[in-house]
Design a protein around this motif. Structure first.
Motif, mmCIF file in Angstrom:
data_model
loop_
_atom_site.group_PDB
_atom_site.id
_atom_site.type_symbol
_atom_site.label_atom_id
_atom_site.label_comp_id
_atom_site.label_asym_id
_atom_site.label_seq_id
_atom_site.Cartn_x
_atom_site.Cartn_y
_atom_site.Cartn_z
ATOM 1 N N ARG A 111 3.509 -6.199 -1.344
ATOM 2 C CA ARG A 111 2.813 -4.950 -1.594
ATOM 3 C C ARG A 111 2.477 -4.300 -0.157
ATOM 4 O O ARG A 111 2.431 -3.204 -0.031
ATOM 5 C CB ARG A 111 1.552 -5.097 -2.356
ATOM 6 C CG ARG A 111 0.655 -3.993 -2.719
ATOM 7 C CD ARG A 111 1.564 -2.880 -3.409
ATOM 8 N NE ARG A 111 0.765 -1.787 -3.714
ATOM 9 C CZ ARG A 111 1.111 -0.508 -3.578
ATOM 10 N NH1 ARG A 111 2.442 -0.254 -3.094
ATOM 11 N NH2 ARG A 111 0.385 0.601 -3.813
ATOM 12 N N SER A 112 2.024 -5.350 0.598
ATOM 13 C CA SER A 112 1.752 -4.669 1.979
ATOM 14 C C SER A 112 2.882 -3.951 2.662
ATOM 15 O O SER A 112 2.778 -2.937 3.447
ATOM 16 C CB SER A 112 1.355 -6.008 2.608
ATOM 17 O OG SER A 112 0.861 -5.695 4.203
ATOM 18 N N ILE A 113 3.940 -4.663 2.580
ATOM 19 C CA ILE A 113 5.295 -4.160 3.082
ATOM 20 C C ILE A 113 5.371 -2.854 2.503
ATOM 21 O O ILE A 113 5.964 -1.720 3.158
ATOM 22 C CB ILE A 113 6.679 -5.160 3.040
ATOM 23 C CG1 ILE A 113 5.978 -6.298 4.197
ATOM 24 C CG2 ILE A 113 7.774 -4.402 3.563
ATOM 25 C CD1 ILE A 113 6.926 -7.538 3.890
ATOM 26 N N GLU A 114 5.418 -2.481 1.235
ATOM 27 C CA GLU A 114 5.609 -1.477 0.494
ATOM 28 C C GLU A 114 4.734 -0.301 0.945
ATOM 29 O O GLU A 114 5.106 0.985 1.201
ATOM 30 C CB GLU A 114 5.498 -1.501 -1.080
ATOM 31 C CG GLU A 114 6.554 -2.226 -1.690
ATOM 32 C CD GLU A 114 6.093 -2.756 -2.966
ATOM 33 O OE1 GLU A 114 5.138 -2.443 -3.565
ATOM 34 O OE2 GLU A 114 7.105 -3.269 -3.619
ATOM 35 N N LEU A 115 3.477 -0.779 1.327
ATOM 36 C CA LEU A 115 2.502 0.286 1.704
ATOM 37 C C LEU A 115 2.793 0.695 2.882
ATOM 38 O O LEU A 115 2.776 1.885 3.473
ATOM 39 C CB LEU A 115 1.158 -0.279 1.648
ATOM 40 C CG LEU A 115 0.210 -0.443 0.275
ATOM 41 C CD1 LEU A 115 -0.759 -1.241 0.348
ATOM 42 C CD2 LEU A 115 0.230 0.809 -0.362
ATOM 43 N N LEU A 116 3.220 -0.272 3.756
ATOM 44 C CA LEU A 116 3.732 0.183 5.274
ATOM 45 C C LEU A 116 4.776 1.237 5.171
ATOM 46 O O LEU A 116 4.859 2.044 6.063
ATOM 47 C CB LEU A 116 3.951 -0.924 6.122
ATOM 48 C CG LEU A 116 4.487 -0.929 7.431
ATOM 49 C CD1 LEU A 116 3.391 -0.016 8.384
ATOM 50 C CD2 LEU A 116 4.717 -2.247 8.129
ATOM 51 N N ALA A 117 5.699 0.845 4.347
ATOM 52 C CA ALA A 117 6.991 1.693 4.472
ATOM 53 C C ALA A 117 6.576 3.075 3.841
ATOM 54 O O ALA A 117 7.038 4.002 4.244
ATOM 55 C CB ALA A 117 7.899 0.940 3.388
ATOM 56 N N ASP A 118 5.744 3.156 3.011
ATOM 57 C CA ASP A 118 5.345 4.373 2.454
ATOM 58 C C ASP A 118 4.453 5.347 3.449
ATOM 59 O O ASP A 118 5.112 6.631 3.405
ATOM 60 C CB ASP A 118 4.293 4.383 1.096
ATOM 61 C CG ASP A 118 4.928 3.851 -0.036
ATOM 62 O OD1 ASP A 118 6.226 3.766 -0.243
ATOM 63 O OD2 ASP A 118 4.194 3.398 -0.852
ATOM 64 N N LEU A 119 3.974 4.781 4.166
ATOM 65 C CA LEU A 119 3.120 5.646 5.118
ATOM 66 C C LEU A 119 3.954 5.632 6.555
ATOM 67 O O LEU A 119 3.825 6.746 7.235
ATOM 68 C CB LEU A 119 1.684 5.044 5.736
ATOM 69 C CG LEU A 119 1.701 3.818 6.331
ATOM 70 C CD1 LEU A 119 1.561 4.096 7.873
ATOM 71 C CD2 LEU A 119 0.231 2.971 6.138
#
Length: 97
Positions: free
Chosen positions: A87-95
């Motif tokens: 989830r942390s990696i997904e959030l980073l990719a999104d931003l």
């Protein structure tokens, strides 16, 4: 001098993990610890962290890129729970992408 440098760096957690991987042994992340344990620690690596809500992380990463003129970022997420790490990696990719 080279031997001394090799001995000192061999004690680092990153080097230790790398040595295990190179030897074909898998070592999991240690379980979480209370962050208060490190409240008084000074470590220049903490200056490179980007932690917080998306707008804060984006600003911290942008500041780092501007300061270093980096054209690529390699990130590491240390989360004991694989779902939280993903989830942390997904959030980073999104931003950032």
């Amino acid at each position: 001098m080279r031997t001394q440098t090799r001995q000192l760096s061999a004690n680092s957690p990153l080097c230790s993990r790398y040595s295990y991987l190179r030897a074909g042994r898998i070592r999991t992340l240690p379980p979480p610890v209370d962050p208060a344990r490190f409240a008084d620690a000074t470590n220049s690596m903490h200056d490179l962290g980007a932690v917080g809500p998306p707008a804060t992380v984006r600003a911290q990463l942008q500041y780092f890129v501007e300061r270093t003129r980096a054209d690529e970022l390699i990130t590491v997420t240390y989360a004991y729970d694989p779902a939280l790490r993903n989830r942390s990696i997904e959030l980073l990719a999104d931003l950032w992408l």
